[in-house]
Enzyme design. Structure first.
Site, short mmCIF file in Angstrom:
data_model
loop_
_atom_site.label_atom_id
_atom_site.label_comp_id
_atom_site.label_asym_id
_atom_site.label_seq_id
_atom_site.Cartn_x
_atom_site.Cartn_y
_atom_site.Cartn_z
N PRO A 9 105.60 44.91 -16.76
CA PRO A 9 105.71 44.39 -15.40
C PRO A 9 105.99 45.44 -14.33
CG PRO A 9 107.57 43.69 -16.76
CD PRO A 9 106.56 44.29 -17.68
N ASN A 10 105.31 45.25 -13.22
CA ASN A 10 105.49 46.05 -12.00
C ASN A 10 104.88 47.44 -12.07
OD1 ASN A 10 107.01 44.03 -10.54
ND2 ASN A 10 108.65 44.44 -12.00
N ARG A 17 105.73 51.09 -5.54
CA ARG A 17 107.04 50.75 -6.09
C ARG A 17 107.96 51.98 -6.14
NH1 ARG A 17 108.04 49.63 -12.48
NH2 ARG A 17 110.16 48.88 -12.17
N TYR A 22 109.33 56.56 -9.27
CA TYR A 22 108.13 56.47 -10.11
C TYR A 22 106.96 57.31 -9.59
CZ TYR A 22 110.78 52.66 -12.15
OH TYR A 22 111.77 51.92 -12.76
N ASN A 74 104.70 51.18 -22.47
CA ASN A 74 105.81 51.20 -21.51
C ASN A 74 106.11 49.74 -21.21
OD1 ASN A 74 107.61 51.35 -19.45
ND2 ASN A 74 106.47 52.88 -18.26
N ALA A 77 110.61 46.66 -17.60
CA ALA A 77 111.90 45.95 -17.66
C ALA A 77 112.08 45.21 -18.99
CB ALA A 77 112.01 44.97 -16.50
N HIS A 80 114.38 46.35 -21.96
CA HIS A 80 115.81 46.11 -22.02
C HIS A 80 116.17 44.67 -22.36
CE1 HIS A 80 115.36 49.91 -20.04
NE2 HIS A 80 114.90 49.36 -18.93
N ASP A 87 109.68 42.26 -31.79
CA ASP A 87 109.23 41.57 -33.00
C ASP A 87 107.72 41.74 -33.20
OD1 ASP A 87 111.72 40.67 -33.77
OD2 ASP A 87 111.41 38.60 -33.12
N GLU A 98 106.91 54.77 -27.39
CA GLU A 98 107.48 54.16 -26.18
C GLU A 98 107.50 55.22 -25.07
OE1 GLU A 98 111.64 53.40 -26.88
OE2 GLU A 98 111.97 52.43 -24.93
N HIS A 100 108.65 55.97 -20.89
CA HIS A 100 109.24 55.60 -19.60
C HIS A 100 108.97 56.72 -18.62
CE1 HIS A 100 111.03 52.16 -21.39
NE2 HIS A 100 111.47 52.93 -22.37
N SER A 102 110.45 57.18 -15.70
CA SER A 102 111.73 57.70 -15.21
C SER A 102 112.62 58.06 -16.40
CB SER A 102 112.42 56.65 -14.35
OG SER A 102 112.78 55.52 -15.14
N ARG A 107 119.96 56.48 -15.85
CA ARG A 107 119.99 55.40 -14.86
C ARG A 107 121.06 54.35 -15.21
NH1 ARG A 107 114.06 53.55 -13.53
NH2 ARG A 107 115.20 52.57 -11.81
N ARG A 111 119.89 49.74 -18.38
CA ARG A 111 118.66 50.37 -18.89
C ARG A 111 118.90 51.19 -20.16
NH1 ARG A 111 115.07 49.51 -14.48
NH2 ARG A 111 116.26 49.51 -12.57
C1 DQA Z 1 110.46 52.08 -16.75
C2 DQA Z 1 111.98 52.02 -16.74
C3 DQA Z 1 112.48 50.59 -16.79
O1 DQA Z 1 113.90 50.57 -16.79
C4 DQA Z 1 112.00 49.84 -15.57
O2 DQA Z 1 112.40 48.48 -15.64
C5 DQA Z 1 110.53 49.95 -15.38
C6 DQA Z 1 109.87 51.22 -15.63
C7 DQA Z 1 109.93 53.52 -16.56
O3 DQA Z 1 108.74 53.70 -16.78
O4 DQA Z 1 110.67 54.41 -16.18
O5 DQA Z 1 109.89 49.02 -14.91
O6 DQA Z 1 110.01 51.61 -18.00
#
Ligand code: DQA
Length: 152
Positions: A9-10, A17, A22, A74, A77, A80, A87, A98, A100, A102, A107, A111
């Protein structure tokens, strides 16, 4: 070698954003950079992004049924919060990394939990878009090692 890159998401709002966290480059620029890098090293990268947890679970399951070799994820959110995504990764047991953008370790406290961390080969955090390229390299090396071990 086929790798599915899943963004949660996002992440479709990259560039808009929180650019201080980011970056200023958008989601399409991220896909271009990954596709270019993958192409250079002979990996076929496919992409999926969703703001919905169940759709991400479906994408992980489809990766298994489509015989994808590995997953870069990735979960944003959902990292977390999502037992369902963790699963699904465990269920399909595909090699996964995985990512991220950031540095989540530096943070907020909420997170610091990652439900997916136990289901992946490695976590790349705080490297910006380059983290996805590193994740592809890690997966490729892992898949080559596995193929070598089984004499393929
Ligand atoms: C993220 C870090 C997450 O905590 C956050 O909710 C994101 C982006 C990152 O790519 O740094 O949406 O996964």
């Amino acid at each position: 070698m086929r790798i599915l890159v899943i963004n949660g998401p996002n992440l479709n709002l990259l560039g808009i954003r929180e650019p201080d966290i980011y970056g200023k480059e958008d989601y399409n620029s991220l896909l271009r950079q990954i596709a270019d890098h993958a192409g250079e090293i002979g990996v076929d990268a496919q992409f999926f992004q969703s703001n919905h947890e169940g759709a991400i679970v479906d994408a992980i399951q489809n990766a298994y049924f489509d015989a994808v070799d590995g997953i870069v994820i990735n979960p944003a959110a959902y990292t977390h919060t999502s037992v369902a995504i963790a699963d699904a990764l465990k269920a399909v047991a595909l090699p996964a990394v995985e990512v991220h953008i950031s540095q989540v370790e530096k943070r907020e406290a909420f997170r610091q939990t990652s439900y997916v961390r136990d289901c992946v080969l490695a976590t790349v955090s705080g490297q910006g878009f380059a983290g996805y390229l590193q994740a592809i390299d890690i997966l490729k090396a892992h898949l080559e090692e596995k193929a070598h071990e089984s004499g393929i």
